[in-house]
Design an enzyme around this catalytic site. Structure first.
Site, PDB file in Angstrom:
ATOM      1  N   ASP A  15      51.681  21.421 155.208  1.00  0.00           N
ATOM      2  CA  ASP A  15      50.668  22.487 155.657  1.00  0.00           C
ATOM      3  C   ASP A  15      51.376  23.035 157.117  1.00  0.00           C
ATOM      4  OD1 ASP A  15      47.376  23.262 155.547  1.00  0.00           O
ATOM      5  OD2 ASP A  15      48.759  23.844 157.102  1.00  0.00           O
ATOM      6  N   ASP A 110      50.042  28.636 153.141  1.00  0.00           N
ATOM      7  CA  ASP A 110      50.822  27.809 154.066  1.00  0.00           C
ATOM      8  C   ASP A 110      50.592  26.318 153.676  1.00  0.00           C
ATOM      9  OD1 ASP A 110      48.316  27.018 154.988  1.00  0.00           O
ATOM     10  OD2 ASP A 110      49.077  26.790 157.100  1.00  0.00           O
ATOM     11  N   GLU A 111      50.260  26.379 152.333  1.00  0.00           N
ATOM     12  CA  GLU A 111      50.429  24.787 152.132  1.00  0.00           C
ATOM     13  C   GLU A 111      50.698  24.469 150.461  1.00  0.00           C
ATOM     14  OE1 GLU A 111      46.653  22.837 152.039  1.00  0.00           O
ATOM     15  OE2 GLU A 111      45.490  24.912 152.188  1.00  0.00           O
TER      16      GLU A 111
END
Ligand code: TTP
Ligand code: MG
Length: 391
Positions: A15, A110-111
């Site tokens: 992340d 974003d992960e």
């Protein structure tokens, strides 16, 4: 994988740290080390999307009204959301991650999870892979990423959260219960405000309170989610990392009975496709971030044209992009035999997204929601937008 036991450390969760703010700080070096707060544009509904760790020291947080962030951190540097740029970086990060395992599951912009069982011979132990990922993201993209490693998804995700920013944290089987014990129940994946209140009513505040219960106690009170929380509290999570092919894109095309050179008809067909595909996205709680138009002329020559957009599942947004692609691609000189629209780079709608983070889409979301409800009750053709009427 045969060589892997249930408790081998084969799941990696990655992340990015303060993602949007980190991209801004990378692109503009003068912002580094400063409290950067990324929110909507001037006419936005005024909430913070994220902020740099420098701004977090002042108490600024995601989803907080911009006005409140201004009061807490008057020296903050407030910037608009540049979704296109973040998507570009997101794609680059996923590109790096996917070199370490074909089993990659993006969870949000974003992960992502990686299942690295089987790639150890190529890239080294999971911790080594974690270090390589961190190094490459930092040197190639100029942002930092936190990495969590464990034997299941929930614990890997928790591990990446526990060591932020720029973390690398491992939760091995023999430490899991102890690490979980003192944490608040909201650290259990999926426990939001409502579940927190339900658990609190039962006197359960920390994960350890749930660990101490006999199996069956919580499910007798909260049903299957009670069982699920009890398992998570004891470090049990059987979900596997899914690539989920069907999430990759969604499309619709048609070959006309007669070749068509009438632009309004082509436009209406695209409007119909956008509406249909967006309805599926909304049903599956997904956004798309690329729109691709395909045209086949009567000469059988086929052209495709794509555009990257801020994530959306709004008919009007996708329909508009499809129209623009049509205007760019179609000169009207040759009749069209086939037209197709596909939506790609699908992303799950994140938990925190309430009513549309991505500004453009927000205005249309309510209309789409109401239209979906009407269609569900009375049938899919009962209500249409005016722009579909030429089909
Ligand atoms: P997160 O990973 O939750 O947050 P983050 O990357 O900014 O910070 P952290 O170091 O804690 O991981 O979300 C990723 C991006 O999603 C974030 O940069 C901005 C966006 N976002 C919003 O727009 N609104 C929100 O409420 C949240 C939580 C995130
Ligand atoms: Mg993040």
């Amino acid at each position: 994988m045969a060589a892997y036991s249930e408790h081998s450390l084969h799941i990696i969760h990655c992340d990015l740290d303060a993602f949007y703010a980190a991209v801004e700080q990378h692109d503009e070096p003068a912002l580094r080390g400063k409290p950067v707060i990324v929110g909507g544009s001037a006419d936005s509904r005024g909430v913070v999307s994220t902020c740099s760790y420098e701004a977090r020291k002042f108490g600024v947080r995601s989803a907080m009204p911009i006005a409140q962030a201004r009061r807490l951190c008057p020296q903050g540097i407030f910037l608009p959301v540049r979704m296109k740029r973040y998507l570009e970086v997101s794609q680059q990060v996923f590109g790096i991650l996917s070199t370490y395992s074909p089993l990659m599951e993006p969870l949000s912009i974003d992960e992502a999870f990686l299942d690295v069982s089987g790639t150890e011979k190529l890239f080294g132990a999971p911790v080594e892979i974690g270090k390589k990922i961190k190094y490459r993201v930092k040197t190639e993209l100029g942002v930092t990423i936190s990495v969590g490693i464990s034997y299941n998804k929930f614990l890997a995700k928790l591990a990446s959260e526990l060591d932020k920013p720029d973390g690398l944290f491992v939760i091995p089987h023999d430490k899991a219960l102890k690490i979980l014990y003192p944490l608040p129940v909201t650290r259990l994946w999926g426990v939001g405000e409502k579940a927190r209140q339900d658990l609190e009513q039962l006197g359960l505040k920390k994960i350890g309170d749930i660990q101490d219960l006999p199996e069956g106690w919580l499910s007798a009170r909260l049903g299957s989610s009670g069982q699920h929380y009890w398992e998570l509290a004891r470090g049990i999570d059987r979900r596997s990392v899914e690539i989920n092919e069907k999430r990759k894109s969604l499309g619709r095309e048609t070959t006309f009975a007669e070749d068509i050179d009438d632009i309004p008809v082509l436009k209406s067909t695209l409007a119909l496709f956008s509406a249909e595909l967006c309805r599926k996205l909304r049903r599956d709680k997904l956004y798309c971030s690329t729109v691709t138009l395909k045209l086949r002329y009567n000469s059988f020559k086929t052209v495709t044209r794509s555009r990257t957009i801020a994530p959306s599942h709004a008919d009007m947004v996708i329909g508009q992009v499809a129209d623009e692609l049509l205007y760019k691609s179609y000169t009207g000189n040759h009749p069209i035999r086939l037209i197709g629209l596909s939506l790609g780079r699908l992303l799950p709608v994140p938990d925190w997204e309430q009513g549309g983070l991505f500004e453009e889409a927000y205005k249309y979301e309510e209309i789409d929601r109401i239209m979906d409800q009407i269609r569900q009750r009375f049938g899919s053709r009962v209500i249409q937008r005016g722009n579909q009427l030429n089909t």
